[in-house]
Scaffold this motif. Structure first.
Motif, PDB file in Angstrom:
ATOM      1  N   GLU A 112       0.834  -1.209   0.000  1.00 46.36           N
ATOM      2  CA  GLU A 112       0.000   0.000   0.000  1.00 46.36           C
ATOM      3  C   GLU A 112       0.865   1.254   0.000  1.00 46.36           C
ATOM      4  N   ASN A 113       1.904   1.257   0.811  1.00 50.03           N
ATOM      5  CA  ASN A 113       2.819   2.406   0.838  1.00 50.03           C
ATOM      6  C   ASN A 113       3.521   2.592  -0.501  1.00 50.03           C
ATOM      7  N   LYS A 114       3.873   1.494  -1.121  1.00 48.61           N
ATOM      8  CA  LYS A 114       4.524   1.556  -2.433  1.00 48.61           C
ATOM      9  C   LYS A 114       3.582   2.182  -3.458  1.00 48.61           C
ATOM     10  N   ASN A 115       2.320   1.771  -3.452  1.00 48.59           N
ATOM     11  CA  ASN A 115       1.328   2.332  -4.376  1.00 48.59           C
ATOM     12  C   ASN A 115       1.119   3.827  -4.129  1.00 48.59           C
ATOM     13  N   LEU A 116       1.041   4.215  -2.860  1.00 49.37           N
ATOM     14  CA  LEU A 116       0.886   5.634  -2.533  1.00 49.37           C
ATOM     15  C   LEU A 116       2.090   6.440  -3.002  1.00 49.37           C
ATOM     16  N   TYR A 117       3.280   5.897  -2.841  1.00 46.31           N
ATOM     17  CA  TYR A 117       4.488   6.582  -3.286  1.00 46.31           C
ATOM     18  C   TYR A 117       4.487   6.744  -4.803  1.00 46.31           C
ATOM     19  N   GLU A 118       4.077   5.705  -5.514  1.00 43.71           N
ATOM     20  CA  GLU A 118       4.016   5.781  -6.979  1.00 43.71           C
ATOM     21  C   GLU A 118       3.001   6.833  -7.430  1.00 43.71           C
ATOM     22  N   ARG A 119       1.861   6.908  -6.741  1.00 39.38           N
ATOM     23  CA  ARG A 119       0.863   7.942  -7.073  1.00 39.38           C
ATOM     24  C   ARG A 119       1.418   9.330  -6.813  1.00 39.38           C
ATOM     25  N   LEU A 120       2.124   9.493  -5.709  1.00 42.51           N
ATOM     26  CA  LEU A 120       2.724  10.786  -5.389  1.00 42.51           C
ATOM     27  C   LEU A 120       3.767  11.157  -6.431  1.00 42.51           C
ATOM     28  N   LEU A 121       4.572  10.211  -6.816  1.00 43.02           N
ATOM     29  CA  LEU A 121       5.597  10.446  -7.822  1.00 43.02           C
ATOM     30  C   LEU A 121       4.959  10.843  -9.159  1.00 43.02           C
ATOM     31  N   GLN A 122       3.898  10.162  -9.566  1.00 44.33           N
ATOM     32  CA  GLN A 122       3.195  10.491 -10.806  1.00 44.33           C
ATOM     33  C   GLN A 122       2.607  11.897 -10.726  1.00 44.33           C
ATOM     34  N   SER A 123       2.043  12.238  -9.580  1.00 46.79           N
ATOM     35  CA  SER A 123       1.483  13.583  -9.394  1.00 46.79           C
ATOM     36  C   SER A 123       2.564  14.647  -9.528  1.00 46.79           C
ATOM     37  N   GLU A 124       3.716  14.401  -8.965  1.00 44.44           N
ATOM     38  CA  GLU A 124       4.826  15.364  -9.063  1.00 44.44           C
ATOM     39  C   GLU A 124       5.308  15.490 -10.512  1.00 44.44           C
ATOM     40  N   LYS A 125       5.346  14.383 -11.236  1.00 37.59           N
ATOM     41  CA  LYS A 125       5.742  14.430 -12.650  1.00 37.59           C
ATOM     42  C   LYS A 125       4.757  15.265 -13.452  1.00 37.59           C
ATOM     43  N   GLU A 126       3.475  15.080 -13.183  1.00 38.57           N
ATOM     44  CA  GLU A 126       2.454  15.860 -13.879  1.00 38.57           C
ATOM     45  C   GLU A 126       2.576  17.343 -13.553  1.00 38.57           C
ATOM     46  N   LYS A 127       2.878  17.651 -12.320  1.00 38.76           N
ATOM     47  CA  LYS A 127       3.050  19.036 -11.900  1.00 38.76           C
ATOM     48  C   LYS A 127       4.234  19.671 -12.634  1.00 38.76           C
ATOM     49  N   ILE A 128       5.326  18.943 -12.718  1.00 35.99           N
ATOM     50  CA  ILE A 128       6.523  19.445 -13.406  1.00 35.99           C
ATOM     51  C   ILE A 128       6.222  19.679 -14.893  1.00 35.99           C
ATOM     52  N   GLU A 129       5.524  18.732 -15.524  1.00 33.01           N
ATOM     53  CA  GLU A 129       5.158  18.896 -16.924  1.00 33.01           C
ATOM     54  C   GLU A 129       4.292  20.132 -17.122  1.00 33.01           C
ATOM     55  N   TYR A 130       3.351  20.334 -16.238  1.00 27.17           N
ATOM     56  CA  TYR A 130       2.460  21.495 -16.342  1.00 27.17           C
ATOM     57  C   TYR A 130       3.248  22.792 -16.188  1.00 27.17           C
ATOM     58  N   LEU A 131       4.163  22.835 -15.204  1.00 24.36           N
ATOM     59  CA  LEU A 131       4.973  24.045 -14.997  1.00 24.36           C
ATOM     60  C   LEU A 131       5.891  24.303 -16.194  1.00 24.36           C
ATOM     61  N   GLU A 132       6.472  23.242 -16.768  1.00 28.30           N
ATOM     62  CA  GLU A 132       7.314  23.413 -17.947  1.00 28.30           C
ATOM     63  C   GLU A 132       6.495  23.945 -19.124  1.00 28.30           C
ATOM     64  N   LYS A 133       5.269  23.465 -19.254  1.00 25.52           N
ATOM     65  CA  LYS A 133       4.384  23.930 -20.318  1.00 25.52           C
ATOM     66  C   LYS A 133       4.086  25.420 -20.144  1.00 25.52           C
ATOM     67  N   LEU A 134       3.840  25.838 -18.903  1.00 22.05           N
ATOM     68  CA  LEU A 134       3.573  27.253 -18.626  1.00 22.05           C
ATOM     69  C   LEU A 134       4.782  28.117 -18.941  1.00 22.05           C
ATOM     70  N   LEU A 135       5.968  27.638 -18.617  1.00 24.27           N
ATOM     71  CA  LEU A 135       7.188  28.382 -18.902  1.00 24.27           C
ATOM     72  C   LEU A 135       7.426  28.530 -20.420  1.00 24.27           C
ATOM     73  N   LYS A 136       7.132  27.514 -21.185  1.00 22.12           N
ATOM     74  CA  LYS A 136       7.312  27.565 -22.617  1.00 22.12           C
ATOM     75  C   LYS A 136       6.352  28.534 -23.278  1.00 22.12           C
ATOM     76  N   GLU A 137       5.153  28.663 -22.701  1.00 19.61           N
ATOM     77  CA  GLU A 137       4.171  29.578 -23.248  1.00 19.61           C
ATOM     78  C   GLU A 137       4.551  31.042 -23.042  1.00 19.61           C
ATOM     79  N   LYS A 138       5.340  31.357 -22.061  1.00 19.54           N
ATOM     80  CA  LYS A 138       5.730  32.734 -21.779  1.00 19.54           C
ATOM     81  C   LYS A 138       6.897  33.117 -22.548  1.00 19.54           C
TER      82      LYS A 138
END
Length: 138
Positions: A112-138
């Motif tokens: 269960e902890n492993k699954n939660l960690y993987e979800r957290l990691l995926q969420s952080e990756k999505e956040k980074i992608e979104y921030l990079e997308k915002l930076l490219k637009e500016k």
């Protein structure tokens, strides 16, 4: 002489209770703010002042009545009540049987902890992608 031959020897009762509580004379003396020699004298006394008895009882974590009525036979009878008559083994009243394997539960928690960690990691990756997308637009 044992406590059985002198049932009212308060000092011996205090000594025995102290021993059963796995407490040394020095520890009891420190709790009472007196010397170890004074504790030795108390334990060798057949009687003790009521005020001192109250202090000793409090330091030992028992009642004054428990000290006054203490007997070896009573302690033996008390501990014999914990014997499970169905088994030959003494289990001190713990008749609970584990209905699950604790290692299985531990492994479930790890998974269960492993699954939660993987979800957290995926969420952080999505956040980074979104921030990079915002930076490219500016």
């Amino acid at each position: 002489m044992s406590t059985l031959t002198k049932p009212n020897h308060i000092g011996r009762k205090i000594s025995r209770i102290r021993e059963l509580r796995d407490m040394k004379q020095e520890a009891l003396a420190q709790a009472l703010g007196i010397s170890q020699q004074t504790i030795s004298a108390i334990e060798n006394s057949e009687t003790i002042e009521e005020e001192r008895l109250i202090e000793v009882a409090k330091a030992l974590g028992v009642t004054v009545e428990a000290i006054k009525s203490f007997s070896e036979e009573g302690m033996i009878n008390y501990f014999n009540t914990f014997t499970d008559t169905k088994d030959s083994q003494v289990n001190f009243g713990n008749s609970n049987n584990c209905t699950f394997n604790p290692l299985d539960k531990l492994m479930e928690t790890v998974e269960e902890n492993k699954n939660l960690y993987e979800r957290l990691l995926q969420s952080e990756k999505e956040k980074i992608e979104y921030l990079e997308k915002l930076l490219k637009e500016k």
